[in-house]
Design a protein around this motif. Structure first.
Motif, PDB file in Angstrom:
ATOM      1  N   GLU A 236       0.823  -1.212   0.000  1.00 52.49           N
ATOM      2  CA  GLU A 236       0.000   0.000   0.000  1.00 52.49           C
ATOM      3  C   GLU A 236       0.858   1.262   0.000  1.00 52.49           C
ATOM      4  O   GLU A 236       0.547   2.225  -0.694  1.00 52.49           O
ATOM      5  CB  GLU A 236      -0.936   0.006   1.209  1.00 52.49           C
ATOM      6  CG  GLU A 236      -2.043  -1.028   1.114  1.00 52.49           C
ATOM      7  CD  GLU A 236      -2.838  -1.187   2.400  1.00 52.49           C
ATOM      8  OE1 GLU A 236      -2.596  -0.419   3.366  1.00 52.49           O
ATOM      9  OE2 GLU A 236      -3.696  -2.075   2.439  1.00 52.49           O
ATOM     10  N   ALA A 237       1.941   1.257   0.763  1.00 45.85           N
ATOM     11  CA  ALA A 237       2.835   2.420   0.800  1.00 45.85           C
ATOM     12  C   ALA A 237       3.456   2.655  -0.570  1.00 45.85           C
ATOM     13  O   ALA A 237       3.534   3.795  -1.040  1.00 45.85           O
ATOM     14  CB  ALA A 237       3.922   2.220   1.854  1.00 45.85           C
ATOM     15  N   ALA A 238       3.892   1.589  -1.224  1.00 42.11           N
ATOM     16  CA  ALA A 238       4.472   1.712  -2.566  1.00 42.11           C
ATOM     17  C   ALA A 238       3.430   2.206  -3.565  1.00 42.11           C
ATOM     18  O   ALA A 238       3.712   3.089  -4.386  1.00 42.11           O
ATOM     19  CB  ALA A 238       5.055   0.371  -3.014  1.00 42.11           C
TER      20      ALA A 238
ATOM     21  N   VAL B  35       3.832   5.749  -5.775  1.00 46.28           N
ATOM     22  CA  VAL B  35       3.897   5.860  -7.241  1.00 46.28           C
ATOM     23  C   VAL B  35       2.689   6.623  -7.784  1.00 46.28           C
ATOM     24  O   VAL B  35       2.797   7.315  -8.790  1.00 46.28           O
ATOM     25  CB  VAL B  35       4.082   4.501  -7.954  1.00 46.28           C
ATOM     26  CG1 VAL B  35       5.445   3.910  -7.657  1.00 46.28           C
ATOM     27  CG2 VAL B  35       2.974   3.531  -7.630  1.00 46.28           C
ATOM     28  N   GLN B  36       1.547   6.539  -7.117  1.00 47.82           N
ATOM     29  CA  GLN B  36       0.381   7.322  -7.542  1.00 47.82           C
ATOM     30  C   GLN B  36       0.642   8.818  -7.371  1.00 47.82           C
ATOM     31  O   GLN B  36       0.186   9.630  -8.177  1.00 47.82           O
ATOM     32  CB  GLN B  36      -0.865   6.883  -6.769  1.00 47.82           C
ATOM     33  CG  GLN B  36      -1.354   5.512  -7.193  1.00 47.82           C
ATOM     34  CD  GLN B  36      -2.400   4.919  -6.263  1.00 47.82           C
ATOM     35  OE1 GLN B  36      -2.840   5.562  -5.309  1.00 47.82           O
ATOM     36  NE2 GLN B  36      -2.793   3.689  -6.527  1.00 47.82           N
ATOM     37  N   THR B  37       1.384   9.181  -6.347  1.00 44.26           N
ATOM     38  CA  THR B  37       1.768  10.584  -6.150  1.00 44.26           C
ATOM     39  C   THR B  37       2.599  11.056  -7.344  1.00 44.26           C
ATOM     40  O   THR B  37       2.389  12.156  -7.863  1.00 44.26           O
ATOM     41  CB  THR B  37       2.558  10.748  -4.837  1.00 44.26           C
ATOM     42  OG1 THR B  37       1.732  10.324  -3.753  1.00 44.26           O
ATOM     43  CG2 THR B  37       2.987  12.180  -4.608  1.00 44.26           C
ATOM     44  N   ILE B  38       3.511  10.219  -7.793  1.00 40.00           N
ATOM     45  CA  ILE B  38       4.322  10.554  -8.972  1.00 40.00           C
ATOM     46  C   ILE B  38       3.435  10.626 -10.218  1.00 40.00           C
ATOM     47  O   ILE B  38       3.570  11.545 -11.027  1.00 40.00           O
ATOM     48  CB  ILE B  38       5.460   9.533  -9.153  1.00 40.00           C
ATOM     49  CG1 ILE B  38       6.474   9.691  -8.020  1.00 40.00           C
ATOM     50  CG2 ILE B  38       6.141   9.698 -10.516  1.00 40.00           C
ATOM     51  CD1 ILE B  38       7.544   8.618  -7.993  1.00 40.00           C
ATOM     52  N   ASP B  39       2.534   9.655 -10.382  1.00 39.28           N
ATOM     53  CA  ASP B  39       1.631   9.650 -11.539  1.00 39.28           C
ATOM     54  C   ASP B  39       0.844  10.952 -11.642  1.00 39.28           C
ATOM     55  O   ASP B  39       0.559  11.427 -12.741  1.00 39.28           O
ATOM     56  CB  ASP B  39       0.628   8.493 -11.454  1.00 39.28           C
ATOM     57  CG  ASP B  39       1.273   7.126 -11.547  1.00 39.28           C
ATOM     58  OD1 ASP B  39       2.424   7.020 -12.030  1.00 39.28           O
ATOM     59  OD2 ASP B  39       0.617   6.147 -11.125  1.00 39.28           O
ATOM     60  N   GLN B  40       0.498  11.518 -10.494  1.00 43.42           N
ATOM     61  CA  GLN B  40      -0.280  12.760 -10.455  1.00 43.42           C
ATOM     62  C   GLN B  40       0.590  13.994 -10.675  1.00 43.42           C
ATOM     63  O   GLN B  40       0.083  15.114 -10.691  1.00 43.42           O
ATOM     64  CB  GLN B  40      -1.016  12.864  -9.119  1.00 43.42           C
ATOM     65  CG  GLN B  40      -2.050  11.776  -8.925  1.00 43.42           C
ATOM     66  CD  GLN B  40      -2.518  11.653  -7.478  1.00 43.42           C
ATOM     67  OE1 GLN B  40      -2.075  12.376  -6.586  1.00 43.42           O
ATOM     68  NE2 GLN B  40      -3.424  10.716  -7.239  1.00 43.42           N
TER      69      GLN B  40
END
Length: 135
Positions: free
Chosen positions: A28-30, A34-39
């Motif tokens: 979940e942390a990973a 990566v979703q933060t980067i995607d955004q």
């Protein structure tokens, strides 16, 4: 394409009672990271990373690196979880528990990328990103 941002690894708890929780927490942390980067929230991804990661690369360097990677790869289209791998006693890494979370990711300009997020267990038992690379 190969980028090591920080050299670390991750590991799962050896206690059977906490193994499932550790797996869920690291995965979940990973995923969140990566979703933060995607955004496009590159600065936030740096702030959310482990202090060891932050010591190895400045927020400005990290943001610039991710901007370059995004220009080369384009938008993330699909990310599929592949594996988690426990590692310890890595050369040059501090003592601790580490885990590699690996994804097979498709980007607009790079359809087959292996994306690896490296996490370390912190003193409070949470997991933070301490490395990231693409291949």
């Amino acid at each position: 394409m190969r980028r090591w941002i920080s050299c670390m690894a991750i590991s799962l708890s050896l206690l059977s009672g906490t193994a499932l929780a550790a797996d869920q927490n690291t995965h979940e942390a990973a995923d969140r990271w990566v979703q933060t980067i995607d955004q496009g929230n590159f600065g936030q991804s740096w702030k959310d990373a482990d202090a060891g990661f932050q010591a190895n690369v400045s927020e400005i360097q990290w943001t610039q690196t991710l901007q370059q990677i995004a220009a080369q790869t384009g938008k993330m289209l699909k990310r599929e979880f592949k594996s988690e791998e426990v590692k310890s006693d890595l050369p040059g890494a501090p003592a601790g528990k580490f885990k590699f979370v690996v994804y097979q990711t498709a980007f607009e300009k790079a359809p087959q990328v292996t994306e690896t997020v490296v996490l370390i267990e912190t003193k409070d038992g949470s997991w933070k990103v301490t490395g990231y690379f693409l291949k």
